[in-house]
Design a protein around this motif. Structure first.
Motif, PDB file in Angstrom:
ATOM      1  N   ARG A 122     -29.972  27.821 -14.390  1.00 20.81           N
ATOM      2  CA  ARG A 122     -30.981  28.510 -13.618  1.00 20.81           C
ATOM      3  C   ARG A 122     -30.620  28.373 -12.144  1.00 20.81           C
ATOM      4  NH1 ARG A 122     -37.245  27.757 -15.760  1.00 20.81           N
ATOM      5  NH2 ARG A 122     -37.005  28.952 -17.651  1.00 20.81           N
ATOM      6  N   GLU A 123     -30.191  27.109 -11.799  1.00 20.89           N
ATOM      7  CA  GLU A 123     -29.940  26.969 -10.349  1.00 20.89           C
ATOM      8  C   GLU A 123     -28.656  27.721  -9.930  1.00 20.89           C
ATOM      9  OE1 GLU A 123     -28.671  22.748  -9.926  1.00 20.89           O
ATOM     10  OE2 GLU A 123     -30.575  22.185 -10.006  1.00 20.89           O
ATOM     11  N   ARG A 124     -27.800  28.073 -10.869  1.00 28.24           N
ATOM     12  CA  ARG A 124     -26.562  29.155 -10.479  1.00 28.24           C
ATOM     13  C   ARG A 124     -27.298  30.530 -10.348  1.00 28.24           C
ATOM     14  NH1 ARG A 124     -23.665  26.197 -14.681  1.00 28.24           N
ATOM     15  NH2 ARG A 124     -24.499  27.960 -16.029  1.00 28.24           N
ATOM     16  N   LYS A 125     -28.243  30.789 -11.191  1.00 35.04           N
ATOM     17  CA  LYS A 125     -28.865  32.175 -10.861  1.00 35.04           C
ATOM     18  C   LYS A 125     -29.630  32.258  -9.824  1.00 35.04           C
ATOM     19  CE  LYS A 125     -29.061  33.299 -15.869  1.00 35.04           C
ATOM     20  NZ  LYS A 125     -30.008  33.576 -17.254  1.00 35.04           N
ATOM     21  N   GLU A 132     -25.616  26.377  -1.472  1.00 37.98           N
ATOM     22  CA  GLU A 132     -26.230  25.572  -2.277  1.00 37.98           C
ATOM     23  C   GLU A 132     -27.767  25.971  -2.252  1.00 37.98           C
ATOM     24  OE1 GLU A 132     -26.509  21.435   0.054  1.00 37.98           O
ATOM     25  OE2 GLU A 132     -25.055  21.638  -1.554  1.00 37.98           O
ATOM     26  N   LEU A 133     -28.292  25.629  -3.037  1.00 39.36           N
ATOM     27  CA  LEU A 133     -29.817  25.940  -3.208  1.00 39.36           C
ATOM     28  C   LEU A 133     -30.575  24.839  -2.211  1.00 39.36           C
ATOM     29  CD1 LEU A 133     -30.947  26.366  -6.739  1.00 39.36           C
ATOM     30  CD2 LEU A 133     -30.763  28.221  -4.938  1.00 39.36           C
ATOM     31  N   PRO A 134     -31.358  25.247  -1.557  1.00 42.72           N
ATOM     32  CA  PRO A 134     -32.387  24.415  -0.683  1.00 42.72           C
ATOM     33  C   PRO A 134     -33.096  23.338  -1.652  1.00 42.72           C
ATOM     34  CG  PRO A 134     -32.737  26.575  -0.115  1.00 42.72           C
ATOM     35  CD  PRO A 134     -31.906  26.595  -1.400  1.00 42.72           C
ATOM     36  N   ALA A 135     -33.408  22.243  -1.099  1.00 38.29           N
ATOM     37  CA  ALA A 135     -33.822  20.913  -1.839  1.00 38.29           C
ATOM     38  C   ALA A 135     -35.212  21.578  -2.594  1.00 38.29           C
ATOM     39  CB  ALA A 135     -34.338  19.822  -1.033  1.00 38.29           C
ATOM     40  N   ASP A 136     -36.047  22.217  -1.654  1.00 39.77           N
ATOM     41  CA  ASP A 136     -37.296  22.741  -2.631  1.00 39.77           C
ATOM     42  C   ASP A 136     -37.292  23.613  -3.656  1.00 39.77           C
ATOM     43  OD1 ASP A 136     -36.502  24.670  -0.942  1.00 39.77           O
ATOM     44  OD2 ASP A 136     -38.191  25.517  -0.356  1.00 39.77           O
ATOM     45  N   GLN A 137     -36.225  24.437  -3.680  1.00 45.15           N
ATOM     46  CA  GLN A 137     -36.057  25.191  -4.785  1.00 45.15           C
ATOM     47  C   GLN A 137     -35.624  24.449  -6.029  1.00 45.15           C
ATOM     48  OE1 GLN A 137     -33.870  29.019  -4.470  1.00 45.15           O
ATOM     49  NE2 GLN A 137     -35.057  29.550  -2.658  1.00 45.15           N
ATOM     50  N   ARG A 138     -34.603  23.569  -5.631  1.00 47.28           N
ATOM     51  CA  ARG A 138     -34.057  22.462  -6.746  1.00 47.28           C
ATOM     52  C   ARG A 138     -35.030  21.724  -7.229  1.00 47.28           C
ATOM     53  NH1 ARG A 138     -29.704  21.432  -2.957  1.00 47.28           N
ATOM     54  NH2 ARG A 138     -30.766  19.526  -2.679  1.00 47.28           N
ATOM     55  N   HIS A 139     -35.965  21.465  -6.561  1.00 46.37           N
ATOM     56  CA  HIS A 139     -37.069  20.333  -6.988  1.00 46.37           C
ATOM     57  C   HIS A 139     -38.031  21.445  -8.006  1.00 46.37           C
ATOM     58  CE1 HIS A 139     -40.113  17.474  -6.928  1.00 46.37           C
ATOM     59  NE2 HIS A 139     -41.070  17.909  -6.658  1.00 46.37           N
ATOM     60  N   ARG A 140     -38.110  22.689  -7.491  1.00 46.85           N
ATOM     61  CA  ARG A 140     -39.054  23.621  -8.484  1.00 46.85           C
ATOM     62  C   ARG A 140     -38.463  23.800  -9.612  1.00 46.85           C
ATOM     63  NH1 ARG A 140     -40.109  26.558  -4.709  1.00 46.85           N
ATOM     64  NH2 ARG A 140     -38.507  28.196  -5.039  1.00 46.85           N
ATOM     65  N   ILE A 141     -37.105  24.072  -9.680  1.00 43.05           N
ATOM     66  CA  ILE A 141     -36.401  24.355 -11.046  1.00 43.05           C
ATOM     67  C   ILE A 141     -36.591  23.055 -11.922  1.00 43.05           C
ATOM     68  CG2 ILE A 141     -34.183  24.668 -12.047  1.00 43.05           C
ATOM     69  CD1 ILE A 141     -33.541  26.579  -9.711  1.00 43.05           C
ATOM     70  N   ALA A 142     -36.324  21.819 -11.135  1.00 45.65           N
ATOM     71  CA  ALA A 142     -36.274  20.720 -11.873  1.00 45.65           C
ATOM     72  C   ALA A 142     -37.957  20.388 -12.624  1.00 45.65           C
ATOM     73  CB  ALA A 142     -35.970  19.422 -11.088  1.00 45.65           C
ATOM     74  N   GLU A 143     -38.873  20.601 -12.085  1.00 42.46           N
ATOM     75  CA  GLU A 143     -40.284  20.653 -12.414  1.00 42.46           C
ATOM     76  C   GLU A 143     -40.329  21.496 -13.571  1.00 42.46           C
ATOM     77  OE1 GLU A 143     -42.752  21.316  -9.025  1.00 42.46           O
ATOM     78  OE2 GLU A 143     -42.962  19.417  -8.165  1.00 42.46           O
ATOM     79  N   ILE A 144     -39.891  22.836 -13.408  1.00 38.28           N
ATOM     80  CA  ILE A 144     -40.123  23.570 -14.452  1.00 38.28           C
ATOM     81  C   ILE A 144     -39.224  23.212 -15.696  1.00 38.28           C
ATOM     82  CG2 ILE A 144     -39.539  26.014 -15.256  1.00 38.28           C
ATOM     83  CD1 ILE A 144     -39.756  26.975 -12.246  1.00 38.28           C
ATOM     84  N   ILE A 145     -38.072  22.717 -15.493  1.00 35.93           N
ATOM     85  CA  ILE A 145     -37.378  22.128 -16.698  1.00 35.93           C
ATOM     86  C   ILE A 145     -37.863  20.802 -17.407  1.00 35.93           C
ATOM     87  CG2 ILE A 145     -35.098  21.095 -17.438  1.00 35.93           C
ATOM     88  CD1 ILE A 145     -34.912  24.062 -17.075  1.00 35.93           C
ATOM     89  N   GLU A 146     -38.475  20.137 -16.393  1.00 38.08           N
ATOM     90  CA  GLU A 146     -39.301  19.021 -16.884  1.00 38.08           C
ATOM     91  C   GLU A 146     -40.508  19.221 -17.717  1.00 38.08           C
ATOM     92  OE1 GLU A 146     -39.652  15.138 -17.902  1.00 38.08           O
ATOM     93  OE2 GLU A 146     -37.979  15.916 -16.752  1.00 38.08           O
ATOM     94  N   GLU A 147     -41.315  20.280 -17.189  1.00 37.21           N
ATOM     95  CA  GLU A 147     -42.627  20.669 -17.721  1.00 37.21           C
ATOM     96  C   GLU A 147     -42.260  21.433 -19.120  1.00 37.21           C
ATOM     97  OE1 GLU A 147     -44.395  23.652 -15.554  1.00 37.21           O
ATOM     98  OE2 GLU A 147     -45.239  22.202 -13.925  1.00 37.21           O
ATOM     99  N   GLU A 148     -41.056  22.157 -19.318  1.00 36.20           N
ATOM    100  CA  GLU A 148     -40.511  22.348 -20.701  1.00 36.20           C
ATOM    101  C   GLU A 148     -40.095  21.460 -21.622  1.00 36.20           C
ATOM    102  OE1 GLU A 148     -37.775  26.088 -22.171  1.00 36.20           O
ATOM    103  OE2 GLU A 148     -37.421  25.560 -20.059  1.00 36.20           O
ATOM    104  N   ARG A 149     -39.381  20.294 -20.975  1.00 36.27           N
ATOM    105  CA  ARG A 149     -38.988  19.549 -21.808  1.00 36.27           C
ATOM    106  C   ARG A 149     -40.278  18.721 -22.269  1.00 36.27           C
ATOM    107  NH1 ARG A 149     -34.442  16.461 -21.385  1.00 36.27           N
ATOM    108  NH2 ARG A 149     -34.009  17.336 -19.174  1.00 36.27           N
ATOM    109  N   VAL A 150     -41.251  18.510 -21.689  1.00 35.69           N
ATOM    110  CA  VAL A 150     -42.607  17.852 -22.147  1.00 35.69           C
ATOM    111  C   VAL A 150     -43.026  18.617 -23.358  1.00 35.69           C
ATOM    112  CG1 VAL A 150     -44.881  17.400 -21.553  1.00 35.69           C
ATOM    113  CG2 VAL A 150     -42.991  16.500 -20.029  1.00 35.69           C
ATOM    114  N   ARG A 151     -43.096  20.184 -23.101  1.00 34.56           N
ATOM    115  CA  ARG A 151     -43.486  20.822 -24.220  1.00 34.56           C
ATOM    116  C   ARG A 151     -43.024  20.982 -25.479  1.00 34.56           C
ATOM    117  NH1 ARG A 151     -42.439  25.704 -25.840  1.00 34.56           N
ATOM    118  NH2 ARG A 151     -40.718  26.002 -24.094  1.00 34.56           N
TER     119      ARG A 151
END
Length: 461
Positions: free
Chosen positions: A94-97, A201-220
């Motif tokens: 997702r970060e690459r995309k 490279e991605l800005p820090a806010d976008q990386r943080h948003r992707i990490a939050e999405i992945i973490e939510e998916e991990r919890v689910r």
């Protein structure tokens, strides 16, 4: 019963014969009724066999349902585990995309900001700039490339076309090879500068948003993984309840049939007691009045002959409403107990056809290849059927031994390489050698895996 053997001696002969006939006919009637006991016992034995088969079928259905629940649980857990294991790679993807989209948008903005002017492209003046703008080409983002093609009217030879980013290709009079190449070079340089200036490279806010999405998916996914055993246990409880209800229904039916059989058997016992009493009364009558002639002796001999022996079935035990012990799949490991898939029918059918038709072109293949190929395919077919069929049954469900797929693939590649070596069209090339080497490598790997799975504690897949 009235004892008619106490009749006085002065009874008339007619009355004596009538009484004798009555006793003989009563014995005959009881014998005819008791003759039905043999077919009844046979029918009752068949009933017991049917009831036993019905209980076995109920248990088999329950076991198969538990097997399906177990396999579904294992598949779901494996799928969720793979998804959890792949979340890190998914985050990177997702970060690459997202970075690719960010760079593409940056390049597009840069190209849209690079306007075409007469001073930037050699040979293109203000007039051609206006003509290009009239065709929709104002910036470096408005076209992709230039190419040669036939004129629209089919006359005048080939002309230079400019392929617009949005829309069809266009031709501008006055722009040929000498002006088209500088125009394409100008666009290529503008794109190169834009790509060099695009973010790396991605800005820090976008990386943080992707990490939050992945973490939510991990919890689910983790919650779903924890819910799978509970769902399977609920399904097992429902299956157990259905099984108990079916066993209770069968038990009630069996109790009713057993009570009816006991009632009929008691009737036959009473008939047998009555028959013995009548035979004793007939014997006493004979002792009292003696023989009444040949006809009377013949009737008495038929009436007093012994009854055929009947195998009486002992009273069956009353079925308990509680279900019979079923196969417990809840305590088994997640790996054993999963049946091999139906996809194994593909190699089975292939080796079956090879055993019948032979490998490759059977007409052009030499005799040794036709015989050896059929024997090899038949051996692999027999081994696959020996391993696959018992493991598809719910009572003996288990995965195929490790290395079975590698060995089957090795034989397939070996037969293919042998048929290619026998064909002059392919014999001189490197394809048969590559297949032969691959077959040997897979054969060694499959044998090693099979040997490892055969040891105590060896894994199987």
């Amino acid at each position: 019963m009235t004892d008619r053997t106490t009749l006085p001696r002065e009874t008339s002969p007619a009355e004596t014969r009538a009484e004798r006939r009555r006793l003989v006919e009563s014995v005959r009637a009881r014998r005819r009724l008791l003759a039905e006991r043999g077919p009844f016992e046979v029918a009752d034995r068949r009933r017991l066999d049917r009831e036993a088969r019905a209980r076995d079928r109920a248990e088999a259905r329950h076991g198969k349902e538990l097997q399906r629940i177990h396999e579904k649980q294992v598949r779901h857990e494996r799928s969720l585990t793979r998804s959890l294991d792949g979340l890190d790679g998914k985050r990177e993807s997702r970060e690459r995309k997202a970075l690719a989209v960010l760079r593409r948008e940056s390049v597009e903005r840069a190209l849209q900001g690079t306007r075409l002017t007469a001073s930037q492209v050699n040979g293109i003046g203000n007039g051609l700039v206006r003509d290009l703008a009239a065709q929709g080409v104002r910036t470096a983002a408005d076209f992709q490339r230039v190419s040669w093609g036939k004129a629209p009217n089919g006359k005048g030879g080939e002309i230079l076309y400019i392929h617009r980013t949005r829309g069809r290709k266009v031709h501008v009079n006055g722009i040929g090879e000498h002006r088209g190449r500088p125009l394409a070079e100008w666009q290529r340089q503008a794109r190169a500068r834009a790509e060099a200036r695009a973010p790396q490279e991605l800005p820090a806010d976008q990386r943080h948003r992707i990490a939050e999405i992945i973490e939510e998916e991990r919890v689910r996914l983790q919650a779903e993984l924890e819910e799978v055993p509970r769902t399977a246990e609920t399904a097992r409880a429902e299956a157990r309840q259905r099984y108990e209800e079916e066993v209770e229904r069968l038990a009630a039916t069996e109790r009713e049939a057993a009570d009816e059989a006991a009632r009929r058997r008691a009737e036959f016992d009473r008939m047998a007691e009555d028959l013995l009493a009548l035979q004793a009364e007939l014997g006493a009558h004979v002792d009292l009045f003696g023989d009444l002639g040949l006809r009377d002796r013949h009737a008495r001999s038929r009436a007093l002959r012994p009854l055929p022996a009947v195998a009486v079935i002992p009273a069956p035990r009353t079925p308990e409403p509680a279900p019979r012990p079923a196969v417990d799949l809840t305590k088994r490991d997640t790996t054993p107990g999963v049946r091999p898939s139906l996809g194994w029918l593909v190699p089975i059918c292939f080796f079956g056809l090879t055993a019948v038709l032979g490998p490759g072109d059977d007409a052009a293949a030499p005799l040794w290849l036709r015989i050896t190929g059929r024997l090899a395919a038949l051996a692999v077919l027999a081994e696959l059927l020996r391993l696959w069929i018992p493991r598809r049954r719910w009572r003996t469900a288990s995965p195929l031994p490790s290395g079975t797929g590698l060995l089957a693939t090795a034989v397939f590649l070996g037969l293919s390489s042998a048929s290619m070596f026998a064909d002059p069209e392919y014999a001189a090339g490197g394809a048969p050698w590559a297949l032969a080497v691959g077959s040997v490598v897979l054969l060694v790997g499959g044998a090693a895996c099979r040997a490892g799975s055969g040891k105590p504690g060896g894994a199987s897949d």
